[in-house]
Design a protein around this motif. Structure first.
Motif, PDB file in Angstrom:
ATOM      1  N   VAL A   1      -2.923   6.561  -9.183  1.00  0.00           N
ATOM      2  CA  VAL A   1      -2.315   7.190  -8.001  1.00  0.00           C
ATOM      3  C   VAL A   1      -1.215   6.302  -7.424  1.00  0.00           C
ATOM      4  CG1 VAL A   1      -2.741   7.952  -5.641  1.00  0.00           C
ATOM      5  CG2 VAL A   1      -4.343   8.571  -7.456  1.00  0.00           C
ATOM      6  N   ARG A   2      -1.464   5.003  -7.330  1.00  0.00           N
ATOM      7  CA  ARG A   2      -0.425   4.093  -6.820  1.00  0.00           C
ATOM      8  C   ARG A   2       0.814   4.139  -7.710  1.00  0.00           C
ATOM      9  NH1 ARG A   2      -4.862   0.588  -5.742  1.00  0.00           N
ATOM     10  NH2 ARG A   2      -4.463  -0.513  -7.698  1.00  0.00           N
ATOM     11  N   GLY A   3       0.592   4.192  -9.023  1.00  0.00           N
ATOM     12  CA  GLY A   3       1.726   4.276  -9.947  1.00  0.00           C
ATOM     13  C   GLY A   3       2.528   5.549  -9.746  1.00  0.00           C
ATOM     14  N   MET A   4       1.841   6.663  -9.509  1.00  0.00           N
ATOM     15  CA  MET A   4       2.534   7.916  -9.254  1.00  0.00           C
ATOM     16  C   MET A   4       3.331   7.846  -7.962  1.00  0.00           C
ATOM     17  SD  MET A   4      -0.041  10.978 -10.397  1.00  0.00           S
ATOM     18  CE  MET A   4       1.086  12.163  -9.660  1.00  0.00           C
ATOM     19  N   GLU A   5       2.721   7.278  -6.920  1.00  0.00           N
ATOM     20  CA  GLU A   5       3.417   7.169  -5.640  1.00  0.00           C
ATOM     21  C   GLU A   5       4.677   6.312  -5.779  1.00  0.00           C
ATOM     22  OE1 GLU A   5      -0.107   7.708  -2.314  1.00  0.00           O
ATOM     23  OE2 GLU A   5       0.112   5.740  -3.276  1.00  0.00           O
ATOM     24  N   ALA A   6       4.576   5.227  -6.548  1.00  0.00           N
ATOM     25  CA  ALA A   6       5.750   4.378  -6.763  1.00  0.00           C
ATOM     26  C   ALA A   6       6.812   5.118  -7.566  1.00  0.00           C
ATOM     27  CB  ALA A   6       5.333   3.091  -7.477  1.00  0.00           C
ATOM     28  N   ARG A   7       6.378   5.866  -8.547  1.00  0.00           N
ATOM     29  CA  ARG A   7       7.310   6.603  -9.407  1.00  0.00           C
ATOM     30  C   ARG A   7       8.022   7.699  -8.626  1.00  0.00           C
ATOM     31  NH1 ARG A   7       6.671   7.376 -15.210  1.00  0.00           N
ATOM     32  NH2 ARG A   7       8.076   9.025 -15.952  1.00  0.00           N
ATOM     33  N   LEU A   8       7.259   8.398  -7.762  1.00  0.00           N
ATOM     34  CA  LEU A   8       7.821   9.518  -7.006  1.00  0.00           C
ATOM     35  C   LEU A   8       8.524   9.076  -5.730  1.00  0.00           C
ATOM     36  CD1 LEU A   8       4.798  11.968  -7.387  1.00  0.00           C
ATOM     37  CD2 LEU A   8       6.986  12.095  -8.600  1.00  0.00           C
ATOM     38  N   GLY A   9       8.236   7.857  -5.291  1.00  0.00           N
ATOM     39  CA  GLY A   9       8.872   7.346  -4.083  1.00  0.00           C
ATOM     40  C   GLY A   9       8.346   7.964  -2.808  1.00  0.00           C
ATOM     41  N   LEU A  10       7.061   8.357  -2.808  1.00  0.00           N
ATOM     42  CA  LEU A  10       6.456   8.922  -1.597  1.00  0.00           C
ATOM     43  C   LEU A  10       4.946   8.724  -1.647  1.00  0.00           C
ATOM     44  CD1 LEU A  10       5.098  11.800  -2.700  1.00  0.00           C
ATOM     45  CD2 LEU A  10       7.469  12.543  -2.588  1.00  0.00           C
ATOM     46  N   ARG A  11       4.324   8.867  -0.496  1.00  0.00           N
ATOM     47  CA  ARG A  11       2.869   8.708  -0.408  1.00  0.00           C
ATOM     48  C   ARG A  11       2.208  10.059  -0.650  1.00  0.00           C
ATOM     49  NH1 ARG A  11       1.161   6.056   5.041  1.00  0.00           N
ATOM     50  NH2 ARG A  11      -0.855   6.137   3.988  1.00  0.00           N
ATOM     51  N   LEU A  12       1.180  10.050  -1.479  1.00  0.00           N
ATOM     52  CA  LEU A  12       0.430  11.267  -1.777  1.00  0.00           C
ATOM     53  C   LEU A  12      -0.850  11.359  -0.956  1.00  0.00           C
ATOM     54  CD1 LEU A  12       0.828  11.184  -5.664  1.00  0.00           C
ATOM     55  CD2 LEU A  12       2.083  12.624  -4.050  1.00  0.00           C
ATOM     56  N   PHE A  13      -1.402  10.195  -0.593  1.00  0.00           N
ATOM     57  CA  PHE A  13      -2.661  10.158   0.165  1.00  0.00           C
ATOM     58  C   PHE A  13      -2.508   9.255   1.380  1.00  0.00           C
ATOM     59  CE2 PHE A  13      -4.273  11.102  -4.127  1.00  0.00           C
ATOM     60  CZ  PHE A  13      -5.100  12.175  -3.868  1.00  0.00           C
ATOM     61  N   GLU A  14      -3.246   9.597   2.400  1.00  0.00           N
ATOM     62  CA  GLU A  14      -3.485   8.677   3.508  1.00  0.00           C
ATOM     63  C   GLU A  14      -4.874   8.101   3.327  1.00  0.00           C
ATOM     64  OE1 GLU A  14      -3.056  10.903   7.076  1.00  0.00           O
ATOM     65  OE2 GLU A  14      -0.894  11.185   6.859  1.00  0.00           O
ATOM     66  N   ARG A  15      -4.977   6.782   3.317  1.00  0.00           N
ATOM     67  CA  ARG A  15      -6.266   6.125   3.121  1.00  0.00           C
ATOM     68  C   ARG A  15      -6.920   5.888   4.476  1.00  0.00           C
ATOM     69  NH1 ARG A  15      -2.264   6.163  -0.920  1.00  0.00           N
ATOM     70  NH2 ARG A  15      -3.028   5.190  -2.849  1.00  0.00           N
ATOM     71  N   HIS A  16      -8.195   6.266   4.579  1.00  0.00           N
ATOM     72  CA  HIS A  16      -8.974   6.047   5.789  1.00  0.00           C
ATOM     73  C   HIS A  16     -10.304   5.407   5.410  1.00  0.00           C
ATOM     74  CE1 HIS A  16      -6.233   8.462   8.253  1.00  0.00           C
ATOM     75  NE2 HIS A  16      -6.173   9.294   7.218  1.00  0.00           N
ATOM     76  N   ALA A  17     -10.973   4.826   6.387  1.00  0.00           N
ATOM     77  CA  ALA A  17     -12.261   4.181   6.125  1.00  0.00           C
ATOM     78  C   ALA A  17     -13.276   5.182   5.575  1.00  0.00           C
ATOM     79  CB  ALA A  17     -12.791   3.525   7.402  1.00  0.00           C
ATOM     80  N   ARG A  18     -13.169   6.442   6.002  1.00  0.00           N
ATOM     81  CA  ARG A  18     -14.144   7.448   5.585  1.00  0.00           C
ATOM     82  C   ARG A  18     -13.684   8.246   4.369  1.00  0.00           C
ATOM     83  NH1 ARG A  18     -15.543  10.608  11.046  1.00  0.00           N
ATOM     84  NH2 ARG A  18     -13.270  10.453  11.234  1.00  0.00           N
ATOM     85  N   GLY A  19     -12.545   7.892   3.779  1.00  0.00           N
ATOM     86  CA  GLY A  19     -12.111   8.606   2.580  1.00  0.00           C
ATOM     87  C   GLY A  19     -10.620   8.816   2.546  1.00  0.00           C
ATOM     88  N   LEU A  20     -10.199   9.841   1.813  1.00  0.00           N
ATOM     89  CA  LEU A  20      -8.792  10.124   1.598  1.00  0.00           C
ATOM     90  C   LEU A  20      -8.390  11.420   2.289  1.00  0.00           C
ATOM     91  CD1 LEU A  20      -8.599   9.486  -2.255  1.00  0.00           C
ATOM     92  CD2 LEU A  20      -7.973   7.880  -0.452  1.00  0.00           C
ATOM     93  N   ARG A  21      -7.096  11.519   2.588  1.00  0.00           N
ATOM     94  CA  ARG A  21      -6.535  12.774   3.064  1.00  0.00           C
ATOM     95  C   ARG A  21      -5.163  12.929   2.439  1.00  0.00           C
ATOM     96  NH1 ARG A  21      -7.295  12.722   8.705  1.00  0.00           N
ATOM     97  NH2 ARG A  21      -5.311  11.657   9.021  1.00  0.00           N
ATOM     98  N   LEU A  22      -4.892  14.091   1.888  1.00  0.00           N
ATOM     99  CA  LEU A  22      -3.594  14.341   1.286  1.00  0.00           C
ATOM    100  C   LEU A  22      -2.517  14.384   2.360  1.00  0.00           C
ATOM    101  CD1 LEU A  22      -4.654  17.103  -1.243  1.00  0.00           C
ATOM    102  CD2 LEU A  22      -3.532  14.971  -1.904  1.00  0.00           C
ATOM    103  N   THR A  23      -1.389  13.749   2.085  1.00  0.00           N
ATOM    104  CA  THR A  23      -0.238  13.920   2.961  1.00  0.00           C
ATOM    105  C   THR A  23       0.316  15.331   2.772  1.00  0.00           C
ATOM    106  OG1 THR A  23       1.322  13.150   1.296  1.00  0.00           O
ATOM    107  CG2 THR A  23       0.319  11.468   2.713  1.00  0.00           C
TER     108      THR A  23
END
Length: 291
Positions: free
Chosen positions: A41-63
């Motif tokens: 996922v980090r590689g995809m975000e770097a490749r696309l130049g945008l964030r796909l997920f917001e990371r939270h203590a209780r899990g993930l949320r899609l941007t």
């Protein structure tokens, strides 16, 4: 085109993580490490130049960008699955993951009824005690024993209640449990049965043969080796055929149930919907017959 697209493994990791909103659950489905999913996922975000997920203590949320992208990627994977399925000679096969006991004692005896009414659908039975992953294991529908839980992405239907009775061979009937070997299996229901149904103090240890599967305990009971505890519907056919009888009156009603599960989006496929509906209808008929 390959240079313009993220790697397929990264897309699979993103699709699974977006569906579960969890790197850990995605990793379990894909049978890789949680770190591998996160790295994809980090590689995809770097490749696309945008964030796909917001990371939270209780899990993930899609941007917002991630949600739009995930909707399209998930649709693309479904399209590829559908195209692959249509290439098969029959084009209409459905894989059901069930426990070995459910397979041998209920599903297989009832399969002729399904085939007679739906000859164009091939049932493929995966009998295993292990939990199956729908995507990773190629499973369309699963039947499992446990406490039903509501999961937004899954259609969940209770097939049978966890109503256990004590059964034995006919020549052992009428003598109760005194002096009879208690046949144990993986669910270990005897202590609760003796306390709740028989009114006895819950024992700390019970002697008797122990089997890894319910089916084996039932077979041992039919062979006259003792008394087994099993869900009523699992032994209903053997009781109708005179191979088993109820050893003592009473029934243990547990919170555990046999439940059919299928991803909601997959039920748009006519073959999967047909099999799922047949399972539910056949179980309902069986439940009425054993009541």
């Amino acid at each position: 085109m390959a240079e313009r697209l993220p790697p397929l493994n990264a897309l699979r990791a993103f699709e699974a993580a977006g569906r579960h909103l969890s790197f850990a659950s995605a990793a379990q489905e894909l049978r890789v490490t949680q770190g591998a999913v996160a790295q994809h996922v980090r590689g995809m975000e770097a490749r696309l130049g945008l964030r796909l997920f917001e990371r939270h203590a209780r899990g993930l949320r899609l941007t917002e960008d991630g949600r739009r992208y995930h909707d399209q990627i998930a649709r693309a994977f479904r399209l590829m699955e559908s195209a692959t399925r249509d290439l098969r000679p029959s084009g209409r096969s459905v894989t059901i993951s069930v426990t070995p006991s459910f397979a041998s004692k209920w599903l297989i005896p009832n399969m002729p009824d399904f085939t007679a009414h739906h000859p164009g659908i091939d049932l493929r039975v995966l009998a295993t005690e292990a939990l199956s992953q729908f995507r990773a294991d190629g499973v369309d529908i699963a039947v499992r024993y446990g406490v039903p839980k509501a999961v937004a992405a899954l259609e969940t239907r209770t097939l049978f209640a966890g109503e256990a009775i004590a059964v034995c061979a006919p020549d052992l009937s009428g003598e109760g449990l005194d002096g009879r070997a208690l046949l144990h299996h993986s669910l270990d229901m005897w202590p609760e049965f003796l306390e709740t149904v028989m009114g006895q103090a819950r024992p700390e240890h019970l002697p008797g043969p122990r089997f890894s599967q319910i089916t084996l305990a039932i077979e041992a009971a039919m062979a006259g080796q003792g008394v087994a505890l099993a869900s009523r519907f699992l032994v209903a056919r053997d009781m109708r055929l005179g191979r088993l009888v109820q050893a003592v009156p009473g029934m243990l009603d547990t919170a555990q149930k046999y439940v059919a599960l299928c991803p909601r989006e997959d039920l748009a496929d006519p073959a999967r919907r047909t099999v799922f509906d047949w399972l539910c209808a056949a179980a309902e008929r069986e439940s009425r017959d054993v009541t």
